[in-house]
Enzyme design. Sequence first.
Site, PDB file in Angstrom:
ATOM      1  N   LYS A  45       0.819  -1.210   0.000  1.00 44.91           N
ATOM      2  CA  LYS A  45       0.000   0.000   0.000  1.00 44.91           C
ATOM      3  C   LYS A  45       0.859   1.269   0.000  1.00 44.91           C
ATOM      4  CE  LYS A  45      -1.502   1.156   4.050  1.00 44.91           C
ATOM      5  NZ  LYS A  45      -0.744   2.411   4.311  1.00 44.91           N
ATOM      6  N   THR A  46       1.808   1.322   0.922  1.00 48.67           N
ATOM      7  CA  THR A  46       2.647   2.527   1.033  1.00 48.67           C
ATOM      8  C   THR A  46       3.482   2.721  -0.218  1.00 48.67           C
ATOM      9  OG1 THR A  46       2.744   2.257   3.432  1.00 48.67           O
ATOM     10  CG2 THR A  46       4.405   3.674   2.420  1.00 48.67           C
TER      11      THR A  46
END
Length: 653
Positions: free
Chosen positions: A48-49
Amino acid sequence: MGKDPSPIPNHGQAPGTRFASALNEAQYRAVTHPGGPLLVIAGAGTGKTRTLVYRVAYLVERGVDPRSILLLTFTRKAAQEMMERASRILDARCEMVAGGTFHSFANLTLRRYGSLLGYPASFTIADRSDAEDLVNLIRTELGFHKNKARFPKKRALMNIISRAANCQVPVGTVLAEEYPQYEDLAPEIEKIAETYALYKQERAVMDYDDLLTKCRDLLRDHPDVRRRISWTYEHILIDEFQDTNAVQAEIGAFLASEHGNIMAVGDDCQSIYSFRGADFRNIMDFPKRFPDCTVVTLEENYRSTQPVLSFTNAVIQNAREKYSKQLFTRTAGGTKPVYARPSSEIAQALYVLQKIQKHLQDGVPAHEIAVLFRAGWHSNDLEVLLNKNGIPFVKYGGMKFIEAAHIKDVLAFLKAALNPADAVSWHRILLLIEGVGPTTAKRLAESVHKKGLEALVSKPLQKRKYAATLQAFHDTMTRLAAGREPVSEKMEAVLTTYQPLLEAKYDDAPKRTPDLRSLAQMAERYESVEALLADLTLESPEQALAGEDTPRRRKDHVVLSTIHSAKGLEWETVFIIYLVDGHLPSSYALNDDDGIEEERRLFYVAATRAKRHLYLVAPKVQGPASFYSLATGGPSRFLFEIGRLGELVRREA
């Protein structure tokens, strides 16, 4: 929202060419999205990051002014780290991105436009401690501190007011749902909330909740300002969208109202913070709020082995409402999760201890081993065993068992009975009595030391309003000093005396009560009070130093953590304990469909923390799962709603 989102500039190079080799196909689609609303459903461990960071770099590379990109995260550190990573991918321009928390953005916005709401640019911000003190002052000024009925203390009052603000519901609703013991005090508490709001307005003060609600009001009620701010930030990126509350989701929508360039990243299956006001509906209803949005799902996992992922996929498959996804990994190998059914709660602690010892012997670093649980008290037995066996640990999400105030209270009774000269223990238990202050406590402790327990029931004290409590102390301590009863019965005597004091001192007494049950069970295993106190209170100098919060020391520590505190983290080996109905799911959720759904997501979050080894431990418990539960204490329903559990796990114990 505008129907024609601003396109991302193209300066000759094929969009995102330089990023293709660093991203998988789904990540690449999210990063190179041409514009307009985008919802990225990022499964656990799917990068995600990384996707957000590359999106920032991609936008800047395509010619978007970094100052027109607003990256909203839940911690300032997260935003800073993302911008630094983007800078390393591209260049220093990425550090010019407007990144921060919702609260920091709201503060800057209100400093500039707050006059439209009647606030000067110089308004002050009350932190949580200041806010609690202010509420307490108002409570006193209104005379409610004299209320004969049990009245919530300042922290509970602030929790109630804050919860109402974050969830956008009346105070009465919060009381009915979460503080039923104070429902009959709704008019008084509502009056405190109203006076508190008026006080802040008149004195140009905002608390943390005001920053969000006032910012939302500004954007909602002043279209010209909303348009100006929306065009200032032409790309809105929001991290952990499943954790936003109703007000934060509204702010995000208002910010994107002119151009529609909003990217929300999150995982519906990891929405576990409703108690903080997070609203599961925000991420589920994003496509309704932005009908022309694109949804990209990240499913390739870079954390866990396939057997772990196959199990977690099966867990969340039974969720009533979700975005469909199947996590997978390209990494081969791995062993099935282990399902263990110890014969008792202490057998559970022994089982986990032995497995931890084995993994340590096999070379797994201590900091790569975690024990996860639903409630802080679930680790009580294990903490004692780890201490006895010299295995250092750190605990997240609640104090260590022996450091909790209510446990220290109970142990003080035992210590004072063993040693009447222990002024520290006497001082602690005497201060539990309403009407007894430090000076009186000190005088009484000295009197007991000189004259014995009869000093507690002397004639002058019989006229005091707390005489009955002192009599109870006298009777209990006399019984403890007699030395004839088993340790378990002595503990029961202390707990009987302590229970009304617990309820009077702590607004969250029901949450602390399971610790007392755990303490009573421990007492049954000891031959003497001295041995019990030694195991609970003694630690070596090395263990005491290990409590220092430094990475160097914590590398050699096993991690104990509530599941809520474990979100976002990962370990080589993970134990999930108390997988029992009434524990996980919690007894508080058993009659609430939405509560059960969140508890399942909580179990999913716990299981997806494991990289290689996952242990599912469901002890056989005695009686109901808690004092407040009618649950049978059988294995968690989240295990047996999985149709092919036998294929996915290996059975032990």
